[in-house]
Design a protein around this motif. Structure first.
Motif, PDB file in Angstrom:
ATOM      1  N   GLY A  90       0.790  -1.223   0.000  1.00 26.26           N
ATOM      2  CA  GLY A  90       0.000   0.000   0.000  1.00 26.26           C
ATOM      3  C   GLY A  90       0.821   1.269   0.000  1.00 26.26           C
ATOM      4  O   GLY A  90       0.256   2.369   0.001  1.00 26.26           O
ATOM      5  N   ARG A  91       2.133   1.131   0.001  1.00 22.99           N
ATOM      6  CA  ARG A  91       3.012   2.299  -0.065  1.00 22.99           C
ATOM      7  C   ARG A  91       3.891   2.297  -1.304  1.00 22.99           C
ATOM      8  O   ARG A  91       4.406   3.338  -1.695  1.00 22.99           O
ATOM      9  N   LEU A  92       4.053   1.122  -1.893  1.00 28.92           N
ATOM     10  CA  LEU A  92       4.983   0.993  -3.005  1.00 28.92           C
ATOM     11  C   LEU A  92       4.315   0.632  -4.324  1.00 28.92           C
ATOM     12  O   LEU A  92       4.931   0.789  -5.382  1.00 28.92           O
ATOM     13  N   GLN A  93       3.066   0.153  -4.298  1.00 33.98           N
ATOM     14  CA  GLN A  93       2.422  -0.287  -5.525  1.00 33.98           C
ATOM     15  C   GLN A  93       1.119   0.475  -5.792  1.00 33.98           C
ATOM     16  O   GLN A  93       1.029   1.233  -6.740  1.00 33.98           O
ATOM     17  N   ILE A  94       0.128   0.248  -4.966  1.00 34.76           N
ATOM     18  CA  ILE A  94      -1.158   0.956  -5.073  1.00 34.76           C
ATOM     19  C   ILE A  94      -1.402   1.631  -3.732  1.00 34.76           C
ATOM     20  O   ILE A  94      -1.608   0.959  -2.728  1.00 34.76           O
ATOM     21  N   LEU A  95      -1.377   2.934  -3.705  1.00 30.21           N
ATOM     22  CA  LEU A  95      -1.408   3.660  -2.442  1.00 30.21           C
ATOM     23  C   LEU A  95      -2.656   3.320  -1.645  1.00 30.21           C
ATOM     24  O   LEU A  95      -3.779   3.373  -2.152  1.00 30.21           O
ATOM     25  N   GLU A  96      -2.449   2.961  -0.383  1.00 29.93           N
ATOM     26  CA  GLU A  96      -3.551   2.653   0.522  1.00 29.93           C
ATOM     27  C   GLU A  96      -4.384   3.912   0.766  1.00 29.93           C
ATOM     28  O   GLU A  96      -3.845   4.951   1.180  1.00 29.93           O
ATOM     29  N   PRO A  97      -5.708   3.874   0.509  1.00 24.97           N
ATOM     30  CA  PRO A  97      -6.531   5.086   0.663  1.00 24.97           C
ATOM     31  C   PRO A  97      -6.485   5.691   2.056  1.00 24.97           C
ATOM     32  O   PRO A  97      -6.607   6.903   2.212  1.00 24.97           O
ATOM     33  N   ASN A  98      -6.321   4.848   3.063  1.00 22.29           N
ATOM     34  CA  ASN A  98      -6.312   5.340   4.445  1.00 22.29           C
ATOM     35  C   ASN A  98      -4.915   5.338   5.054  1.00 22.29           C
ATOM     36  O   ASN A  98      -4.758   5.227   6.273  1.00 22.29           O
ATOM     37  N   ILE A  99      -3.902   5.512   4.225  1.00 19.43           N
ATOM     38  CA  ILE A  99      -2.532   5.462   4.708  1.00 19.43           C
ATOM     39  C   ILE A  99      -2.260   6.525   5.764  1.00 19.43           C
ATOM     40  O   ILE A  99      -1.455   6.334   6.661  1.00 19.43           O
ATOM     41  N   ALA A 100      -2.957   7.651   5.683  1.00 25.67           N
ATOM     42  CA  ALA A 100      -2.721   8.738   6.638  1.00 25.67           C
ATOM     43  C   ALA A 100      -3.569   8.626   7.901  1.00 25.67           C
ATOM     44  O   ALA A 100      -3.371   9.410   8.838  1.00 25.67           O
ATOM     45  N   MET A 153       2.367  14.972   5.719  1.00 27.82           N
ATOM     46  CA  MET A 153       1.832  13.746   5.117  1.00 27.82           C
ATOM     47  C   MET A 153       0.988  14.037   3.882  1.00 27.82           C
ATOM     48  O   MET A 153       1.197  13.452   2.817  1.00 27.82           O
ATOM     49  N   VAL A 154       0.011  14.931   4.042  1.00 26.35           N
ATOM     50  CA  VAL A 154      -1.019  15.058   3.009  1.00 26.35           C
ATOM     51  C   VAL A 154      -0.709  16.142   1.984  1.00 26.35           C
ATOM     52  O   VAL A 154      -1.261  16.128   0.881  1.00 26.35           O
ATOM     53  N   ASP A 155       0.108  17.117   2.311  1.00 23.35           N
ATOM     54  CA  ASP A 155       0.620  18.106   1.371  1.00 23.35           C
ATOM     55  C   ASP A 155      -0.491  18.696   0.499  1.00 23.35           C
ATOM     56  O   ASP A 155      -1.346  19.417   0.991  1.00 23.35           O
ATOM     57  N   GLU A 156      -0.535  18.368  -0.783  1.00 24.28           N
ATOM     58  CA  GLU A 156      -1.498  18.961  -1.719  1.00 24.28           C
ATOM     59  C   GLU A 156      -2.943  18.567  -1.414  1.00 24.28           C
ATOM     60  O   GLU A 156      -3.877  19.213  -1.902  1.00 24.28           O
ATOM     61  N   SER A 157      -3.145  17.541  -0.615  1.00 21.98           N
ATOM     62  CA  SER A 157      -4.519  17.158  -0.262  1.00 21.98           C
ATOM     63  C   SER A 157      -5.171  18.183   0.653  1.00 21.98           C
ATOM     64  O   SER A 157      -6.402  18.269   0.723  1.00 21.98           O
ATOM     65  N   GLY A 158      -4.353  18.978   1.368  1.00 21.74           N
ATOM     66  CA  GLY A 158      -4.890  19.957   2.290  1.00 21.74           C
ATOM     67  C   GLY A 158      -5.293  19.324   3.615  1.00 21.74           C
ATOM     68  O   GLY A 158      -5.199  18.113   3.807  1.00 21.74           O
ATOM     69  N   ALA A 159      -5.744  20.168   4.537  1.00 22.10           N
ATOM     70  CA  ALA A 159      -6.108  19.680   5.868  1.00 22.10           C
ATOM     71  C   ALA A 159      -7.107  20.640   6.501  1.00 22.10           C
ATOM     72  O   ALA A 159      -7.359  21.730   5.983  1.00 22.10           O
ATOM     73  N   ALA A 160      -7.654  20.230   7.619  1.00 19.37           N
ATOM     74  CA  ALA A 160      -8.607  21.059   8.365  1.00 19.37           C
ATOM     75  C   ALA A 160      -7.871  21.822   9.450  1.00 19.37           C
ATOM     76  O   ALA A 160      -7.044  21.245  10.162  1.00 19.37           O
ATOM     77  N   ILE A 161      -8.120  23.115   9.573  1.00 18.49           N
ATOM     78  CA  ILE A 161      -7.488  23.904  10.625  1.00 18.49           C
ATOM     79  C   ILE A 161      -8.510  24.529  11.574  1.00 18.49           C
ATOM     80  O   ILE A 161      -8.212  24.791  12.734  1.00 18.49           O
ATOM     81  N   ASP A 162      -9.742  24.736  11.119  1.00 18.18           N
ATOM     82  CA  ASP A 162     -10.785  25.344  11.951  1.00 18.18           C
ATOM     83  C   ASP A 162     -11.482  24.256  12.744  1.00 18.18           C
ATOM     84  O   ASP A 162     -12.678  23.998  12.584  1.00 18.18           O
ATOM     85  N   VAL A 163     -10.730  23.599  13.613  1.00 14.92           N
ATOM     86  CA  VAL A 163     -11.237  22.397  14.274  1.00 14.92           C
ATOM     87  C   VAL A 163     -11.683  22.648  15.705  1.00 14.92           C
ATOM     88  O   VAL A 163     -12.157  21.719  16.373  1.00 14.92           O
ATOM     89  N   MET A 432      -0.110  11.888   0.535  1.00 12.84           N
ATOM     90  CA  MET A 432      -1.174  10.982   0.948  1.00 12.84           C
ATOM     91  C   MET A 432      -2.541  11.636   0.736  1.00 12.84           C
ATOM     92  O   MET A 432      -2.672  12.854   0.865  1.00 12.84           O
ATOM     93  N   PRO A 433      -3.550  10.835   0.431  1.00 19.27           N
ATOM     94  CA  PRO A 433      -4.908  11.389   0.333  1.00 19.27           C
ATOM     95  C   PRO A 433      -5.505  11.612   1.713  1.00 19.27           C
ATOM     96  O   PRO A 433      -5.002  11.102   2.720  1.00 19.27           O
ATOM     97  N   LEU A 434      -6.584  12.357   1.756  1.00 19.29           N
ATOM     98  CA  LEU A 434      -7.320  12.510   3.004  1.00 19.29           C
ATOM     99  C   LEU A 434      -7.920  11.167   3.412  1.00 19.29           C
ATOM    100  O   LEU A 434      -8.348  10.384   2.556  1.00 19.29           O
ATOM    101  N   PRO A 435      -7.979  10.870   4.698  1.00 18.75           N
ATOM    102  CA  PRO A 435      -8.623   9.628   5.134  1.00 18.75           C
ATOM    103  C   PRO A 435     -10.089   9.580   4.689  1.00 18.75           C
ATOM    104  O   PRO A 435     -10.763  10.613   4.594  1.00 18.75           O
ATOM    105  N   GLU A 436     -10.581   8.386   4.433  1.00 21.17           N
ATOM    106  CA  GLU A 436     -11.953   8.233   3.962  1.00 21.17           C
ATOM    107  C   GLU A 436     -12.961   8.824   4.943  1.00 21.17           C
ATOM    108  O   GLU A 436     -13.991   9.362   4.539  1.00 21.17           O
ATOM    109  N   ALA A 437     -12.668   8.748   6.243  1.00 18.99           N
ATOM    110  CA  ALA A 437     -13.590   9.291   7.244  1.00 18.99           C
ATOM    111  C   ALA A 437     -13.737  10.801   7.135  1.00 18.99           C
ATOM    112  O   ALA A 437     -14.714  11.372   7.617  1.00 18.99           O
ATOM    113  N   GLU A 438     -12.785  11.456   6.496  1.00 17.35           N
ATOM    114  CA  GLU A 438     -12.878  12.898   6.271  1.00 17.35           C
ATOM    115  C   GLU A 438     -13.613  13.213   4.968  1.00 17.35           C
ATOM    116  O   GLU A 438     -14.074  14.341   4.771  1.00 17.35           O
ATOM    117  N   CYS A 439     -13.718  12.248   4.102  1.00 20.15           N
ATOM    118  CA  CYS A 439     -14.338  12.465   2.797  1.00 20.15           C
ATOM    119  C   CYS A 439     -15.835  12.167   2.811  1.00 20.15           C
ATOM    120  O   CYS A 439     -16.628  12.873   2.173  1.00 20.15           O
TER     121      CYS A 439
END
Length: 455
Positions: A90-100, A153-163, A432-439
């Motif tokens: 999940g890190r070297l072939q097909i990126l694991e969707p919930n890697i982060a 970790m997530v870089d271009e995926s962005g993140a939540a700051i108003d938490v 890394m993509p955003l975790p599925e629970a955030e999507c």
């Protein structure tokens, strides 16, 4: 770790940023804040110190530690657990969707706890004004560190700051990387103001990993060091050089001087998950030896010798390995947060980016000679490649297996495609993509929910 038993009792105060729940249970988030306030100064001091345990939890398991996950993506090493071969797939072939997910949740839990501490300080008696300022400065600095881990970790995926919002509110919006950097710098600067009003001591003991940085004045040097790292990542190079003046950078101090997450074998505390002497799970990448420069006597860079142990060649999960890490030589070994060696290299990077090449080469040579045992490079530079190549080489070996620096650096300079691949179906992923629970609770889904294409 000092005070870990008390900290553990408060580590569960926090809730993860995530989907908007259907509240069929009490608002435990609010009761946590109430518990802190009713617990008085002792509870708040313990919860504040617990922020270090919360940040340390980002390195809780060998397969899911911040160091090993980012280190594998950056080809510093491999996580080849024979019981869980899907981990490296999940890190070297097909990126694991919930890697982060694991580190994301741990970081946001800690941010939630920091916010609970800050709110409790507003309503709790029993502290002097200076003590409250000390605790605010500490909490906001650790909060900034957690946000930095997330965006690393997530870089271009962005993140939540108003938490800092009610549990019944809509999920915090996902903002871009620049906005996250702005939030981190804001927190660090607010913390600086608090620490400046904090008097001469913290109202609680701080772990041994902050020896020499355990008063408001010296802790501020750590705060400014984090700011320098973010300055450079955000390409604020002139500001970085200014901020370095308030850090602990020194050519006369040990390169190991800095702050650390500490581990112990004490009952109730955590041991270092990166200690793997056999090894069973964590292996060095063969390219680390292949790319190491030679010293005058023909031996390899001292950093390679000091950090990598050769082992009999073998196949693990179909990948050829022949080395292990000896950086963390015991279950009680500490993991660096930021060190003098990194600050010197950050100064070199800032100067190089501003065209101050001679100043950059001076710092690069200091690290080459004192840390790597290598001969200095010429000024003007006439070696193979460029001065930037030299800078990135020295960052690679100086900061090996400490915090995903290789992956972050190669991404920052658009060089990810040059990282090695052990098999034809292996890829290098840029973030890394955003975790599925955030999507799931957000409509439309943020762009960061899509898996990035591998290189």
């Amino acid at each position: 770790m000092k005070n870990t038993r008390r900290i553990a009792a408060l580590a569960a105060l926090i809730a993860v940023v995530g989907c908007k729940p259907d509240l069929a249970v009490p608002d435990y988030n609010a009761s946590s804040l109430g518990g802190l306030s009713s617990g008085g100064p002792a509870a708040i001091k313990t919860a504040t110190l617990g922020l270090l345990v919360g940040s340390r939890a980002q390195n809780a398991l060998p397969q899911a530690a911040f160091v090993s996950v980012l280190g594998e993506l950056g080809r510093e090493g491999y996580s080849l657990d024979p019981s869980n071969p899907q981990t490296n797939q999940g890190r070297l072939q097909i990126l694991e969707p919930n890697i982060a997910s694991t580190i994301w949740q741990s970081s946001y839990r800690n941010i939630k706890q920091a916010n609970a501490v800050l709110h409790a300080l507003d309503t709790t008696a029993g502290f002097t004004d200076a003590e409250k300022e000390a605790l605010r400065g500490f909490a906001k600095t650790l909060m900034a560190l957690d946000f930095l881990v997330i965006i690393d970790m997530v870089d271009e995926s962005g993140a939540a700051i108003d938490v800092d919002r009610d549990v019944t509110a809509d999920p915090a919006p996902i903002v871009n990387k620049a906005a996250v950097y702005t939030q981190i710098l804001k927190l660090l600067d607010e913390a600086k103001v608090h620490l400046g009003k904090a008097g001469t001591r913290f109202p609680m003991l701080i772990t041994d990993g902050f020896a020499g940085f355990d008063t408001p004045l010296t802790f501020l040097m750590f705060n400014r060091a984090l700011r320098v790292r973010v300055d450079v990542y955000a390409k604020n190079y002139a500001t970085a050089l200014t901020d370095l003046n308030e850090t602990f950078i020194s050519l006369n101090a040990p390169l190991t001087l800095g702050t650390y997450f500490v581990f112990t074998n004490n009952s109730g505390d955590a041991t270092n998950p990166l200690f793997d002497p056999l090894p069973r799970i964590l292996f060095g990448h063969p390219a680390t030896e292949a790319d190491a420069q030679k010293r005058a006597d023909g031996t390899l860079d001292l950093r390679f010798q000091n950090k990598i142990a050769k082992i009999p060649a073998r196949q693990s999960n179909g990948i050829a390995v022949n080395s292990a890490f000896k950086i963390y030589s015991a279950t009680s070994s500490s993991i660096p947060i930021i060190r003098n060696e990194e600050l010197i290299l950050l100064r070199a990077e800032a100067n190089l980016s501003l065209g101050n090449t001679s100043a950059a080469i001076k710092d690069i040579n200091f690290i080459r000679v004192s840390s790597g045992g290598l001969a200095p490079i010429s000024d003007p530079y006439n070696g193979p490649g460029t001065v930037l190549d030299e800078l990135l080489y020295n960052r690679r070996y100086s900061l090996l297996w400490e915090g995903g620096h290789r992956w972050i650096d190669m991404r920052r300079y658009g060089r990810l495609a040059s990282l090695p691949r052990a098999a034809p179906d292996h890829k290098v992923f840029p973030y890394m993509p955003l975790p599925e629970a955030e999507c799931l609770p957000r409509s439309p889904k943020p762009a960061g929910c899509s898996l990035p294409a591998g290189l």
